[in-house]
Design an enzyme around this catalytic site. Structure first.
Site: not given
Ligand code: F6R
Length: 268
Positions: A70, A142, A144, A149
């Site tokens: 992303d 959450n 995602h 989301e």
């Molecule tokens: C990252 C992404 C997100 C993260 C998620 C967890 O490219 O797409 O889905 O993997 O928000 O983030 P962390 O690892 O920082 O807790």
């Protein structure tokens, strides 16, 4: 799905890296590696272990292609919090993946339509590379996956998404205040993610326990995008004890983590 539980974040990183390398061997069929790359804190140890494997000449990413999960909309590529910049620093510069072989969804263009078109082209460029062999993932508190989301279509493709309010709060730590966190992103869709040969998801810490329990053992539902892992043929979830705390089938996962041996086959 395989659920592997490490006792420390370092052990999680080692297990996850070995599963990435095994996944590339299995799904790469001798071709150059094609890796899907997540940003965030969860996979940092995994990237460190991949860098170690390169140093030990057990892996080589000099001919690899990398596809980011992303990118934020509205911040330039050169911004230190852009996911391109983050992946160049945390992945390209450590595992030796050439920066020109790193593909990132386009988050800046002259119009929304141009971003949408580039998102469609992104899926086409993944297909052109032969498909992602191993997709590295984290999970949001959450549920995602990427920036899909809660409420995201289970077969979605790369596209623009609005970030959830709690995702922007979680990510405010990387910016000078929540007002600087972008409101939108371009993310691989859940359907795009499901096309990868193997998924390796890493989660660490108590803040991920509910999301992991819902993704691994809950109903398959857009309410928890991570639950699409249950639809994949080769998904590996690697967590520490804290992130595993909500799992009901823990005993089974521990039993199943033991390798099948020829003795087991003879006994039965
Ligand atoms: C990252 C992404 C997100 C993260 C998620 C967890 O490219 O797409 O889905 O993997 O928000 O983030 P962390 O690892 O920082 O807790």
């Amino acid at each position: 799905m395989r659920v592997l539980i490490g006792s420390t974040p370092d052990e999680v990183a080692r297990i996850a890296a070995e599963n990435v390398l095994a996944g590339l061997a299995r799904h790469g069929a001798g071709a150059d590696p094609v890796l899907g790359l997540a940003t965030g804190s969860s996979p940092l140890g995994l990237y460190r272990e991949l860098a170690r494997a390169v140093q030990e000449e057990r892996a080589d990413f000099s001919q690899a292609q990398g596809f980011a999960l992303d990118e934020y909309i509205g911040i330039p590529d050169t911004h230190e919090q852009s996911y391109r910049q983050t992946l160049v620093n945390e992945v390209c510069n450590t595992i030796g993946l050439p920066a020109q072989s790193l593909h990132v969804p386009q988050g800046m263009a002259e119009s929304v339509e141009a971003i949408e078109e580039a998102a469609r082209d992104y899926d086409a460029s993944i297909a052109q590379a032969g498909g992602i062999q191993v997709q590295i993932l984290g999970i949001g508190s959450n549920g995602h996956l990427g920036f899909n989301e809660p409420g995201s279509a289970l077969r979605s493709r790369t596209r623009i998404k609005r970030l959830a309010a709690n995702t922007r709060e979680d990510n405010a730590r990387f910016f000078d205040g929540i007002e600087h966190v972008p409101t939108h992103c371009v993310t691989q869709g859940l359907g795009t993610i499901l096309d990868a040969g193997r998924l390796v998801l890493v989660a660490i810490g108590a803040g991920k326990a509910d999301a992991i329990a819902a993704a691994v053992e809950g109903p398959i539902s857009a309410s928890c995008p991570g639950s699409v892992l249950q639809l994949h043929q080769d998904a590996v979830v690697v967590v520490d004890e804290a992130a595993a705390a909500g799992l009901k089938l823990r005993e089974y996962y521990d039993d199943a983590a033991e390798e099948l041996t020829i003795v087991d086959i003879a006994v039965h």
